[in-house]
Enzyme design. Sequence first.
Site, PDB file in Angstrom:
ATOM      1  CB  CYS A 126      -0.946  -0.004   1.187  1.00  0.00           C
ATOM      2  SG  CYS A 126      -0.235  -0.630   2.698  1.00  0.00           S
ATOM      3  CG  HIS A 235      -0.559   3.805   4.854  1.00  0.00           C
ATOM      4  ND1 HIS A 235      -1.146   3.460   6.057  1.00  0.00           N
ATOM      5  CD2 HIS A 235      -0.154   2.642   4.286  1.00  0.00           C
ATOM      6  CE1 HIS A 235      -1.093   2.147   6.222  1.00  0.00           C
ATOM      7  NE2 HIS A 235      -0.491   1.630   5.157  1.00  0.00           N
TER       8      HIS A 235
HETATM    9  C1  2RA Z   1       1.028  -2.132   6.655  1.00  0.00           C
HETATM   10  N1  2RA Z   1       1.674  -1.939   4.315  1.00  0.00           N
HETATM   11  O1  2RA Z   1       0.566  -0.996   6.570  1.00  0.00           O
HETATM   12  C2  2RA Z   1       1.499  -2.880   5.417  1.00  0.00           C
HETATM   13  C3  2RA Z   1       0.587  -4.012   5.070  1.00  0.00           C
HETATM   14  N2  2RA Z   1      -0.696  -3.584   4.716  1.00  0.00           N
HETATM   15  O2  2RA Z   1       1.134  -2.754   7.730  1.00  0.00           O
END
Ligand code: 2RA
Length: 330
Positions: A126, A235
């Site tokens: 991601c 994120h």
């Molecule tokens: C996380 N990118 O954010 C990794 C797995 N989704 O933990």
Amino acid sequence: MKIAVVGATGMVGQVMLKVLEERNFPVTELIPVASEKSVGKSVTFKGKEYTIVSMEDAVAMAPDIALFSAGGTTSREYAPLFAEAGTTVIDNSSVWRMEADKKLVVPEINASSLTKEDRIIANPNCSTIQLVMVLHPLNLKYNLKRVVVSTYQSVTGTGKNAVDQLNAEIHNSESVPTVYPYRIFQNALPHCDVFADDDYTKEEIKLMTEPKKIMGDSGFSLTATAVRVPVQGGHSESVNIEFENEFDLDEVKRILSETPGVILLDDVKNNIYPMPLLAEGKDEVFVGRIRRDISQPNTLNLWIVADNLRKGAATNAVQIAEYLVENKLV
Ligand code: 2RA
């Protein structure tokens, strides 16, 4: 299209079902797949109940496409079995991503590399997807020299138990799931995934390796620090980019504003900038806080936010499936 969703009860699996529905993907038969303990339960898709089946039964049903989000161990064991049965697998785990004979795809960047022979296709991490959506158009124009990225990652990236830990800590609950080594509420953990021998985490290693494969360019250096923060909507990434060539800031903003799948949110005088609060539930990658790095030439800073469950996982996988169907590769 006969579509299997493997890991249908997980956070990403649930979003895959939602995105398939929202985008009206041509599903003629849905096969929800999950672990033995969920077999026989049901999931809802387009207002209908579908009974969850076992991996073995799903392989035998020979779906056209299997969207996997069931972890690396399950994918390594079952993706080849689906592929041998004629299914095209799009896998969200990390196990196939850096395999030389597997494609690692962000459709806006390298879907054209896909062929009928690709039976197991890797969905990138991601935090990688949102990063390359911004790096790629700028690389084409100005040639990347060095990238430094620091991430601020949502607990949804770890899974439902991590969300439960955060909520339990917020509400000072009696029983708190312990997914992380420390409290995540009112904290920041520089620890996403596990530590490797070089003291980088696997998440940081994904960020330092996957972009070069997707962009087809290993001519730049990239270093990363991945941090888990008590956020649920997506994120965030602070990115410092040094180019080989000089750039014009307004042109950088124009290029990004014209990039499909990217939305420029950059008007700090009016407090306009990307945030997980704005990105949650959306499929675009949001970029802002674009400004020169006055400490050295040909360098800028910017801020990228995206919903890690959507463009960071489910939507990117469904977009790959859409490309396969539109180009008659399945
Ligand atoms: C996380 N990118 O954010 C990794 C797995 N989704 O933990």
